[in-house]
Design a protein around this motif. Structure first.
Motif, PDB file in Angstrom:
ATOM      1  N   VAL A   9       0.848  -1.188   0.000  1.00 28.35           N
ATOM      2  CA  VAL A   9       0.000   0.000   0.000  1.00 28.35           C
ATOM      3  C   VAL A   9       0.886   1.240   0.000  1.00 28.35           C
ATOM      4  O   VAL A   9       1.783   1.361   0.832  1.00 28.35           O
ATOM      5  CB  VAL A   9      -0.905   0.030   1.253  1.00 28.35           C
ATOM      6  CG1 VAL A   9      -1.753   1.286   1.295  1.00 28.35           C
ATOM      7  CG2 VAL A   9      -1.775  -1.210   1.325  1.00 28.35           C
ATOM      8  N   ASN A  10       0.638   2.156  -0.925  1.00 31.17           N
ATOM      9  CA  ASN A  10       1.310   3.454  -0.923  1.00 31.17           C
ATOM     10  C   ASN A  10       0.414   4.394  -0.130  1.00 31.17           C
ATOM     11  O   ASN A  10      -0.593   4.891  -0.646  1.00 31.17           O
ATOM     12  CB  ASN A  10       1.514   3.953  -2.350  1.00 31.17           C
ATOM     13  CG  ASN A  10       2.248   5.278  -2.385  1.00 31.17           C
ATOM     14  OD1 ASN A  10       2.295   6.014  -1.402  1.00 31.17           O
ATOM     15  ND2 ASN A  10       2.816   5.600  -3.531  1.00 31.17           N
ATOM     16  N   LEU A  14      -3.509   7.360  -0.329  1.00 32.46           N
ATOM     17  CA  LEU A  14      -4.776   7.182   0.388  1.00 32.46           C
ATOM     18  C   LEU A  14      -5.187   8.494   1.042  1.00 32.46           C
ATOM     19  O   LEU A  14      -4.355   9.205   1.602  1.00 32.46           O
ATOM     20  CB  LEU A  14      -4.637   6.116   1.479  1.00 32.46           C
ATOM     21  CG  LEU A  14      -4.321   4.698   1.040  1.00 32.46           C
ATOM     22  CD1 LEU A  14      -4.134   3.807   2.264  1.00 32.46           C
ATOM     23  CD2 LEU A  14      -5.414   4.156   0.153  1.00 32.46           C
ATOM     24  N   SER A  15      -6.472   8.785   0.998  1.00 34.05           N
ATOM     25  CA  SER A  15      -6.994   9.961   1.692  1.00 34.05           C
ATOM     26  C   SER A  15      -7.256   9.608   3.147  1.00 34.05           C
ATOM     27  O   SER A  15      -7.607   8.472   3.471  1.00 34.05           O
ATOM     28  CB  SER A  15      -8.305  10.415   1.051  1.00 34.05           C
ATOM     29  OG  SER A  15      -8.095  10.790  -0.277  1.00 34.05           O
ATOM     30  N   GLU A  32      -7.013   3.061   6.243  1.00 36.62           N
ATOM     31  CA  GLU A  32      -7.053   1.609   6.386  1.00 36.62           C
ATOM     32  C   GLU A  32      -5.979   0.994   5.493  1.00 36.62           C
ATOM     33  O   GLU A  32      -5.949   1.256   4.291  1.00 36.62           O
ATOM     34  CB  GLU A  32      -8.429   1.073   5.979  1.00 36.62           C
ATOM     35  CG  GLU A  32      -9.573   1.589   6.820  1.00 36.62           C
ATOM     36  CD  GLU A  32      -9.542   1.103   8.258  1.00 36.62           C
ATOM     37  OE1 GLU A  32      -9.035   0.003   8.524  1.00 36.62           O
ATOM     38  OE2 GLU A  32     -10.035   1.843   9.126  1.00 36.62           O
ATOM     39  N   LEU A  33      -5.104   0.166   6.077  1.00 35.55           N
ATOM     40  CA  LEU A  33      -4.014  -0.442   5.326  1.00 35.55           C
ATOM     41  C   LEU A  33      -4.228  -1.920   5.049  1.00 35.55           C
ATOM     42  O   LEU A  33      -3.909  -2.411   3.971  1.00 35.55           O
ATOM     43  CB  LEU A  33      -2.687  -0.252   6.071  1.00 35.55           C
ATOM     44  CG  LEU A  33      -2.319   1.188   6.430  1.00 35.55           C
ATOM     45  CD1 LEU A  33      -0.989   1.215   7.148  1.00 35.55           C
ATOM     46  CD2 LEU A  33      -2.311   2.068   5.199  1.00 35.55           C
ATOM     47  N   PHE A  34      -4.762  -2.638   6.040  1.00 35.39           N
ATOM     48  CA  PHE A  34      -4.932  -4.074   5.878  1.00 35.39           C
ATOM     49  C   PHE A  34      -5.915  -4.577   6.925  1.00 35.39           C
ATOM     50  O   PHE A  34      -5.934  -4.094   8.052  1.00 35.39           O
ATOM     51  CB  PHE A  34      -3.586  -4.794   6.080  1.00 35.39           C
ATOM     52  CG  PHE A  34      -3.676  -6.288   5.951  1.00 35.39           C
ATOM     53  CD1 PHE A  34      -3.659  -6.896   4.707  1.00 35.39           C
ATOM     54  CD2 PHE A  34      -3.803  -7.082   7.076  1.00 35.39           C
ATOM     55  CE1 PHE A  34      -3.763  -8.281   4.594  1.00 35.39           C
ATOM     56  CE2 PHE A  34      -3.900  -8.467   6.970  1.00 35.39           C
ATOM     57  CZ  PHE A  34      -3.886  -9.059   5.723  1.00 35.39           C
ATOM     58  N   SER A  35      -6.718  -5.568   6.531  1.00 34.34           N
ATOM     59  CA  SER A  35      -7.548  -6.265   7.505  1.00 34.34           C
ATOM     60  C   SER A  35      -7.665  -7.715   7.076  1.00 34.34           C
ATOM     61  O   SER A  35      -7.626  -8.030   5.891  1.00 34.34           O
ATOM     62  CB  SER A  35      -8.931  -5.623   7.625  1.00 34.34           C
ATOM     63  OG  SER A  35      -9.621  -5.719   6.397  1.00 34.34           O
ATOM     64  N   ASP A  36      -7.785  -8.572   8.065  1.00 34.85           N
ATOM     65  CA  ASP A  36      -7.918 -10.008   7.832  1.00 34.85           C
ATOM     66  C   ASP A  36      -9.342 -10.402   8.192  1.00 34.85           C
ATOM     67  O   ASP A  36      -9.701 -10.397   9.370  1.00 34.85           O
ATOM     68  CB  ASP A  36      -6.910 -10.772   8.683  1.00 34.85           C
ATOM     69  CG  ASP A  36      -6.974 -12.275   8.479  1.00 34.85           C
ATOM     70  OD1 ASP A  36      -7.967 -12.776   7.906  1.00 34.85           O
ATOM     71  OD2 ASP A  36      -6.031 -12.963   8.909  1.00 34.85           O
ATOM     72  N   PRO A  37     -10.176 -10.731   7.207  1.00 31.68           N
ATOM     73  CA  PRO A  37     -11.569 -11.053   7.502  1.00 31.68           C
ATOM     74  C   PRO A  37     -11.736 -12.309   8.365  1.00 31.68           C
ATOM     75  O   PRO A  37     -12.746 -12.452   9.041  1.00 31.68           O
ATOM     76  CB  PRO A  37     -12.207 -11.234   6.126  1.00 31.68           C
ATOM     77  CG  PRO A  37     -11.083 -11.438   5.182  1.00 31.68           C
ATOM     78  CD  PRO A  37      -9.879 -10.794   5.790  1.00 31.68           C
ATOM     79  N   LEU A  45      -3.247   3.515   9.690  1.00 34.73           N
ATOM     80  CA  LEU A  45      -2.602   4.728  10.184  1.00 34.73           C
ATOM     81  C   LEU A  45      -3.688   5.525  10.889  1.00 34.73           C
ATOM     82  O   LEU A  45      -4.815   5.623  10.381  1.00 34.73           O
ATOM     83  CB  LEU A  45      -2.038   5.566   9.038  1.00 34.73           C
ATOM     84  CG  LEU A  45      -0.805   5.052   8.336  1.00 34.73           C
ATOM     85  CD1 LEU A  45      -0.396   6.016   7.220  1.00 34.73           C
ATOM     86  CD2 LEU A  45       0.343   4.881   9.312  1.00 34.73           C
ATOM     87  N   VAL A  46      -3.355   6.086  12.037  1.00 34.61           N
ATOM     88  CA  VAL A  46      -4.313   6.890  12.791  1.00 34.61           C
ATOM     89  C   VAL A  46      -3.638   8.198  13.174  1.00 34.61           C
ATOM     90  O   VAL A  46      -2.479   8.204  13.603  1.00 34.61           O
ATOM     91  CB  VAL A  46      -4.801   6.150  14.062  1.00 34.61           C
ATOM     92  CG1 VAL A  46      -5.719   7.041  14.891  1.00 34.61           C
ATOM     93  CG2 VAL A  46      -5.509   4.857  13.695  1.00 34.61           C
ATOM     94  N   ARG A  47      -4.363   9.291  12.998  1.00 32.97           N
ATOM     95  CA  ARG A  47      -3.870  10.606  13.418  1.00 32.97           C
ATOM     96  C   ARG A  47      -4.883  11.226  14.365  1.00 32.97           C
ATOM     97  O   ARG A  47      -6.057  11.386  14.029  1.00 32.97           O
ATOM     98  CB  ARG A  47      -3.646  11.534  12.234  1.00 32.97           C
ATOM     99  CG  ARG A  47      -3.176  12.938  12.709  1.00 32.97           C
ATOM    100  CD  ARG A  47      -2.947  13.897  11.582  1.00 32.97           C
ATOM    101  NE  ARG A  47      -1.877  13.413  10.754  1.00 32.97           N
ATOM    102  CZ  ARG A  47      -1.757  13.729   9.462  1.00 32.97           C
ATOM    103  NH1 ARG A  47      -2.635  14.507   8.875  1.00 32.97           N
ATOM    104  NH2 ARG A  47      -0.750  13.252   8.772  1.00 32.97           N
TER     105      ARG A  47
END
Length: 121
Positions: A9-10, A14-15, A32-37, A45-47
């Motif tokens: 993921v770049n 991402l917005s 959101e970068l990745f999730s495992d269903p 990333l969180v700001r």
């Protein structure tokens, strides 16, 4: 995304997604970068903008935060860039940004995420 698939993921493409949180008194931003269903595990990333702190709460999952920029304020202390903080499942916690500056973290959970606020007596 499939659990056993390669993912790249770049993040600059991402917005930031804005999520207003009345308990924290402001908007928390995330990518959101990745999730495992299968397991519910996620990476984002969180700001937290300056002064936005998520008050006393718990999660039914463990989660970690790796600080990229700013100061992560928690119930156990304040942590700067390069610090990794792990919050165990069920711990009553507080975390967010210092009053002086935004904090950006890589946020990782070990299973499905939910937040439960703790009412003070």
């Amino acid at each position: 995304m499939a659990k056993n698939s390669f993912t790249a993921v770049n993040t600059s493409q991402l917005s930031w997604e804005e999520h207003f949180n009345d308990k924290a008194g402001g908007t928390i931003l995330r990518k959101e970068l990745f999730s495992d269903p299968e397991t519910g595990m996620l990476v984002r990333l969180v700001r937290y903008p300056a002064g936005v702190v998520n008050p006393r709460h718990t999660h039914p999952c463990g989660h970690g935060m790796y600080v990229l920029e700013g100061q992560l304020v928690t119930h156990k202390g304040t942590y700067g860039p390069g610090s990794f903080v792990w919050f165990p499942e069920g711990e009553i916690m507080v975390h967010g940004a210092s009053a002086e500056e935004d904090v950006t973290v890589v946020f990782i959970t070990n299973k499905s995420f939910r937040i439960d606020y703790v009412n003070d007596p």
